[in-house]
Design an enzyme around this catalytic site. Structure first.
Site, PDB file in Angstrom:
ATOM      1  N   GLY A  90     -25.412 -35.778 -29.011  1.00  0.00           N
ATOM      2  CA  GLY A  90     -25.589 -37.120 -29.559  1.00  0.00           C
ATOM      3  C   GLY A  90     -26.978 -37.696 -29.345  1.00  0.00           C
TER       4      GLY A  90
ATOM      5  CG  ASP B   7     -18.561 -45.095 -25.548  1.00  0.00           C
ATOM      6  OD1 ASP B   7     -18.707 -45.326 -24.335  1.00  0.00           O
ATOM      7  OD2 ASP B   7     -17.451 -45.095 -26.111  1.00  0.00           O
TER       8      ASP B   7
HETATM    9  N1  SAM Z   1     -16.908 -43.671 -28.378  1.00  0.00           N
HETATM   10  C1  SAM Z   1     -15.540 -43.220 -28.140  1.00  0.00           C
HETATM   11  C2  SAM Z   1     -14.585 -44.375 -28.373  1.00  0.00           C
HETATM   12  O1  SAM Z   1     -14.963 -45.539 -28.117  1.00  0.00           O
HETATM   13  O2  SAM Z   1     -13.467 -44.121 -28.797  1.00  0.00           O
HETATM   14  C3  SAM Z   1     -15.354 -42.678 -26.753  1.00  0.00           C
HETATM   15  C4  SAM Z   1     -16.380 -41.689 -26.347  1.00  0.00           C
HETATM   16  S1  SAM Z   1     -16.147 -40.988 -24.775  1.00  0.00           S
HETATM   17  C5  SAM Z   1     -16.574 -42.283 -23.690  1.00  0.00           C
HETATM   18  C6  SAM Z   1     -17.538 -39.921 -24.645  1.00  0.00           C
HETATM   19  C7  SAM Z   1     -17.492 -38.719 -25.599  1.00  0.00           C
HETATM   20  O3  SAM Z   1     -18.770 -38.083 -25.573  1.00  0.00           O
HETATM   21  C8  SAM Z   1     -16.488 -37.625 -25.212  1.00  0.00           C
HETATM   22  O4  SAM Z   1     -15.667 -37.358 -26.308  1.00  0.00           O
HETATM   23  C9  SAM Z   1     -17.376 -36.396 -24.889  1.00  0.00           C
HETATM   24  O5  SAM Z   1     -16.780 -35.176 -25.297  1.00  0.00           O
HETATM   25  C10 SAM Z   1     -18.607 -36.697 -25.706  1.00  0.00           C
HETATM   26  N2  SAM Z   1     -19.871 -36.108 -25.237  1.00  0.00           N
HETATM   27  C11 SAM Z   1     -20.261 -35.753 -23.993  1.00  0.00           C
HETATM   28  N3  SAM Z   1     -21.547 -35.378 -23.981  1.00  0.00           N
HETATM   29  C12 SAM Z   1     -22.000 -35.498 -25.260  1.00  0.00           C
HETATM   30  C13 SAM Z   1     -23.256 -35.300 -25.891  1.00  0.00           C
HETATM   31  N4  SAM Z   1     -24.316 -34.881 -25.191  1.00  0.00           N
HETATM   32  N5  SAM Z   1     -23.364 -35.555 -27.205  1.00  0.00           N
HETATM   33  C14 SAM Z   1     -22.295 -36.006 -27.936  1.00  0.00           C
HETATM   34  N6  SAM Z   1     -21.079 -36.191 -27.389  1.00  0.00           N
HETATM   35  C15 SAM Z   1     -20.931 -35.968 -26.075  1.00  0.00           C
END
Ligand code: SAM
Length: 281
Positions: free
Chosen positions: A145, A165
């Protein structure tokens, strides 16, 4: 990458983040011109609160379950876009399901709007696509991300919102969030940028605020909801959002919504809120 949002979906932090995210989407939808949503850490978009993961922590019971009755006073009306999306989800999937940020966005977008949802976990990308009903307005990408954000802004629409997030499972993620927000604003000066952060103790949110105050970025709003005192930094005691270029209505709305949410979602006797301009107004 161990973090799985299914354990935490619908908790107090999701309620705060999603209620305010819905207000921003609602604001953007007031003009006919199309907008773009970019969600850098998207998750799977739909969570079964009756499922095994949510059942292990039962965090939703201290979150969305407590919003089953209307909030006091003017606060309830401000929940309306969030409530509308929740009602759509209940009608479509059943009462025990809770939307993540991508589904929330897709439910509040119009025909002309577009979204990019980025998720790094390989298994989640297909699940999110399914959960969005193969929404043709949305692209779901399996990418990092932080890197993807740089490549995706500014979008052609020139108006829209970015949600960052992250899971905060590695050291230094708060600093990374601050730097990413500043860098993103440099590339897209007119975008609305929303960064979520956990509040455990007071130190890390203060450091983020301090960094943003001196960043030179104008118009930054710091919004926090505390459900408890912050002296036990091993627990999640609150939920924070920094918003760059917030809709002009957001600070006033947060002043009404956050105290009502904090009161309803309180865990201890020190629940509270903060609505503070870190820069400009
Ligand atoms: N934004 C979502 C919501 O409000 O429903 C919740 C997101 S959750 C806090 C964080 C997410 O980031 C997880 O699904 C995880 O797999 C993903 N994640 C972890 N590292 C990441 C990265 N470097 N890039 C993108 N996604 C990532």
């Amino acid at each position: 990458m161990n973090y799985r949002h299914a354990y935490h979906a619908g908790n107090f932090a999701d309620c705060m983040k999603h209620a305010l995210f819905a207000r921003i989407l609602n604001y953007l939808a007031q003009k006919d011109a199309p907008f773009r949503v970019i969600d850098t850490h998207a998750g799977i978009g739909l969570y079964d609160l009756g499922g095994a993961e949510a059942g292990k922590t039962l965090e939703w019971q201290a979150g969305i379950a407590r919003l089953a009755t209307p909030l006091e006073g003017d606060a309830e009306a401000l929940l309306s876009p969030y409530r509308t999306a929740l009602a759509d989800v209940a009608a479509r999937f059943g009462a025990g399901f809770y939307p993540g940020s991508p589904l929330l966005a897709s439910l509040l977008m119009r025909r002309q709007d577009r979204a990019i949802f980025v998720e790094k976990h390989p298994a989640d990308v297909g699940v999110l696509t399914e959960n969005l009903g193969h929404d043709r307005r949305a692209k779901v990408l399996e990418l990092d991300g932080w890197t993807a954000l740089r490549a995706m802004i500014p979008p052609v629409e020139r108006r829209g919102v970015v949600l960052i997030d992250p899971p905060f499972e590695v050291e230094g993620e708060m600093g990374r969030l601050g730097r990413a927000l500043v860098e993103a604003h440099r590339k897209w000066g007119g975008g609305v940028f929303v960064g979520w952060y956990p509040i455990k103790g007071p130190r890390e949110p203060e450091e983020l605020a301090g960094m943003l105050r001196t960043s030179g970025v104008p118009k930054i709003l710091r919004l926090e909801m505390l459900v408890d005192r912050t002296d036990d930094a091993t627990r999640l005691n609150g939920s924070g959002l920094v918003v760059i270029n917030p809709p002009w209505t957001l600070a006033t709305e947060a002043e009404v919504l956050l105290p009502a949410l904090a009161q309803r979602l309180a865990r201890g006797d020190r629940a509270g809120f903060r609505c503070e301009w870190l820069a400009g107004e």
